[in-house]
Design an enzyme around this catalytic site. Structure first.
Site, PDB file in Angstrom:
ATOM      1  N   TYR A 158      -3.691  -4.177  10.115  1.00 25.72           N
ATOM      2  CA  TYR A 158      -3.853  -2.797  10.589  1.00 25.72           C
ATOM      3  C   TYR A 158      -3.946  -2.702  12.113  1.00 25.72           C
ATOM      4  O   TYR A 158      -4.066  -1.606  12.652  1.00 25.72           O
ATOM      5  CB  TYR A 158      -5.130  -2.178  10.008  1.00 25.72           C
ATOM      6  CG  TYR A 158      -4.995  -1.723   8.589  1.00 25.72           C
ATOM      7  CD1 TYR A 158      -4.588  -2.612   7.609  1.00 25.72           C
ATOM      8  CD2 TYR A 158      -5.280  -0.413   8.221  1.00 25.72           C
ATOM      9  CE1 TYR A 158      -4.468  -2.206   6.293  1.00 25.72           C
ATOM     10  CE2 TYR A 158      -5.168  -0.008   6.913  1.00 25.72           C
ATOM     11  CZ  TYR A 158      -4.760  -0.909   5.953  1.00 25.72           C
ATOM     12  OH  TYR A 158      -4.648  -0.508   4.658  1.00 25.72           O
ATOM     13  N   LYS A 228      -8.387 -13.568   0.685  1.00 24.42           N
ATOM     14  CA  LYS A 228      -7.255 -14.233   0.026  1.00 24.42           C
ATOM     15  C   LYS A 228      -7.041 -15.590   0.709  1.00 24.42           C
ATOM     16  O   LYS A 228      -5.922 -15.948   1.089  1.00 24.42           O
ATOM     17  CB  LYS A 228      -5.984 -13.370   0.148  1.00 24.42           C
ATOM     18  CG  LYS A 228      -5.873 -12.262  -0.868  1.00 24.42           C
ATOM     19  CD  LYS A 228      -5.717 -12.759  -2.296  1.00 24.42           C
ATOM     20  CE  LYS A 228      -4.359 -13.382  -2.549  1.00 24.42           C
ATOM     21  NZ  LYS A 228      -4.275 -13.930  -3.935  1.00 24.42           N
ATOM     22  N   ASP A 282      -7.938 -10.793  -5.548  1.00 21.05           N
ATOM     23  CA  ASP A 282      -7.350 -10.355  -6.823  1.00 21.05           C
ATOM     24  C   ASP A 282      -8.360 -10.502  -7.968  1.00 21.05           C
ATOM     25  O   ASP A 282      -8.502  -9.631  -8.819  1.00 21.05           O
ATOM     26  CB  ASP A 282      -6.032 -11.077  -7.127  1.00 21.05           C
ATOM     27  CG  ASP A 282      -6.020 -12.526  -6.697  1.00 21.05           C
ATOM     28  OD1 ASP A 282      -6.900 -12.929  -5.928  1.00 21.05           O
ATOM     29  OD2 ASP A 282      -5.129 -13.280  -7.122  1.00 21.05           O
ATOM     30  N   ASP A 306      -9.483  -1.786   2.161  1.00 13.42           N
ATOM     31  CA  ASP A 306      -8.816  -0.519   1.897  1.00 13.42           C
ATOM     32  C   ASP A 306      -8.521  -0.397   0.401  1.00 13.42           C
ATOM     33  O   ASP A 306      -8.855   0.596  -0.244  1.00 13.42           O
ATOM     34  CB  ASP A 306      -7.512  -0.471   2.710  1.00 13.42           C
ATOM     35  CG  ASP A 306      -7.000   0.944   2.875  1.00 13.42           C
ATOM     36  OD1 ASP A 306      -7.658   1.886   2.388  1.00 13.42           O
ATOM     37  OD2 ASP A 306      -5.928   1.126   3.471  1.00 13.42           O
TER      38      ASP A 306
END
Ligand code: NAP
Length: 419
Positions: A158, A228, A282, A306
């Site tokens: 971002y 991640k 995830d 987000d």
């Protein structure tokens, strides 16, 4: 500070902050800047003001509101989207609340909201996600969720460092990556867009610090670092590692890691100690649904945050309900999660709860916990009584459908009844 068009109320006092710790010093009649915002901001802004005024008065205080402008309302007055007046006034008065803003195409901004957060260095986006009695939810036990999400607000993909396919710039970056950095068989031939994902030690540690401070102050059981890192070793895994580092190096016996929890305490944490754990993003998204009650405070890089905070928000009733705030050192800008929903603008129809509960976070940040609790209780009681706006009304049996302003009046009345 002198302003071009801002009227500073004469009857309120400024909030100040300790230069070193950023701790706020709040008078009982603070001046609070408010941006109503675009679209439905003109409906939910005044509704929230009414409720927050009532809660302040009921607890022996008052708020002197100072109107600021951004987006469409600023274009009318200043002929620009984000005037210096607005940014400087939030900087000076420290604690503010805003409604949603629409970023016009060709305005020179990717997003007005992101620009405001960047200019004021509001590095932590905080979204408390808890269920209010009576709010319809798509899951069977929404009350199991009582989580606070801390999303890093200034970096990750971002940060806005990206180049469009077909430009000279992107070809220069491709050449550098392939020829100087040795990734010669990684990017497919032909047009490509390229973005950069910076995750820094500084950005990570100040965010995680904020989350741990909150967990300790609020008596929470755990902080989970969501990443991640199994795939992105030098960005997402670094976030995880710096997160553990800040916890173990700065918080002594106030925290333990999940490994220590099992190795030394057989899974039973000592009272008052915050357990620091980590989950792959995830997996975390499915655990939100399957093991909801095991999570308390989450700390995440920008993109994970987000996705995850919207998914969590859906479990407790969706956009009309979900509040948020952006925090910097000695600075707060509360804002609902939802956007400006232009099709409903000015119709006195939408749900102002998200804006009202964003105001509740603002009250907590002022240290006005009694007023904050009163807002929550009054909102919950109003909704439980079946007096709701269209969005909740279409999901419940019976109930009374109210306009935005009528709903705010009902919450104010409940505040009076409760106090
Ligand atoms: P949105 O404005 O959040 O609206 C999407 C839908 O969510 C609405 O049509 C409505 O659904 C529901 N909704 C949103 N707020 C609600 C409320 N207070 N009460 C009840 N229902 C509500 O999302 P969008 O249409 O994608 O975005 C519109 C503009 O807002 C865009 O310009 C976007 O950039 C901007 N935006 C700003 C912010 C911000 O200022 N922080 C955040 C997000 C988006 P139903 O029609 O199904 O009832």
């Amino acid at each position: 500070m002198s302003y071009e068009q801002v009227e500073v109320p004469a009857d309120g006092e400024r909030i100040t902050a300790d230069a070193e710790t950023g701790e706020l010093d709040v008078p009982s009649n603070p001046i609070i800047p408010i941006i109503h915002g675009d679209g439905i901001g003109t409906d939910v802004g005044p509704a929230a003001q009414k409720v927050l005024d009532a809660a302040a008065e009921a607890t022996g205080r008052s708020i002197s509101w100072m109107r600021l402008y951004a987006g469409e309302s600023a274009r009318e007055r200043y002929d620009e989207n984000l005037p210096d007046d607005t940014v400087e006034a939030i900087r000076e008065f420290r604690v503010a609340i805003k409604g949603p803003l629409t970023t016009p195409v060709g305005s020179g901004f990717r997003s007005l909201n992101v620009a405001l957060r960047k200019k004021l260095d509001l590095y932590a986006n905080v979204r408390p996600t808890y269920h209010l009695d009576g709010v319809p939810s798509p899951v069977t036990s929404p009350e199991k969720m009582d989580m606070v999400n801390f999303r890093e607000n200034t970096e990750d993909v971002y940060a806005g460092i990206e180049w469009e396919a077909g430009t000279d710039e992107v070809e220069k970056v491709r050449e550098f990556i392939e020829e100087e950095m040795g990734f010669d068989e990684t990017i497919h031939d032909g047009p490509v867009g390229i973005g950069i994902k910076p995750i820094s030690e500084f950005g990570t540690k100040r965010l995680v610090r904020r989350a741990i401070d909150y967990a300790i102050e609020d008596g929470r059981d755990s902080v989970t670092l969501v990443h991640k890192g199994n795939i992105m070793k030098f960005t997402e895994a670094a976030f995880r590692d710096w997160g553990y580092e800040v916890a173990t190096e700065e918080y002594g016996d106030e925290v333990i890691t999940e490994d220590e929890l099992w190795e030394e305490y057989d899974g039973d944490a000592p009272d008052g100690v915050v357990v620091i754990k980590d989950r792959i993003a995830d997996n975390m998204l499915q655990q939100l649904l399957t093991r909801t009650e095991q999570y308390d405070v989450l700390a995440m890089p920008n993109l994970n945050g987000d996705y995850l905070s919207d998914a969590a928000g859906a479990q407790i009733g969706g956009l009309g309900i979900a509040p948020g705030a952006n925090l910097g050192d000695g600075r707060v800008l509360a804002e609902p999660v939802h956007g400006s929903a232009p099709k409903y603008a000015g119709e006195d129809k939408v749900n102002p709860t998200a804006m009202i509960l964003s105001g509740r976070i603002m009250l907590e940040q002022l240290g006005w916990d009694d007023a904050a609790d009163l807002v929550r209780d009054a909102v919950e009681e109003t909704i439980s009584a079946g007096t709701v706006t269209y969005d909740l009304h279409r999901q419940i049996e019976g109930g009374t459908k109210l306009a935005t302003s009528e709903y705010a009046d009902a919450v104010v009345e409940t505040i009076h009844d409760l106090s």
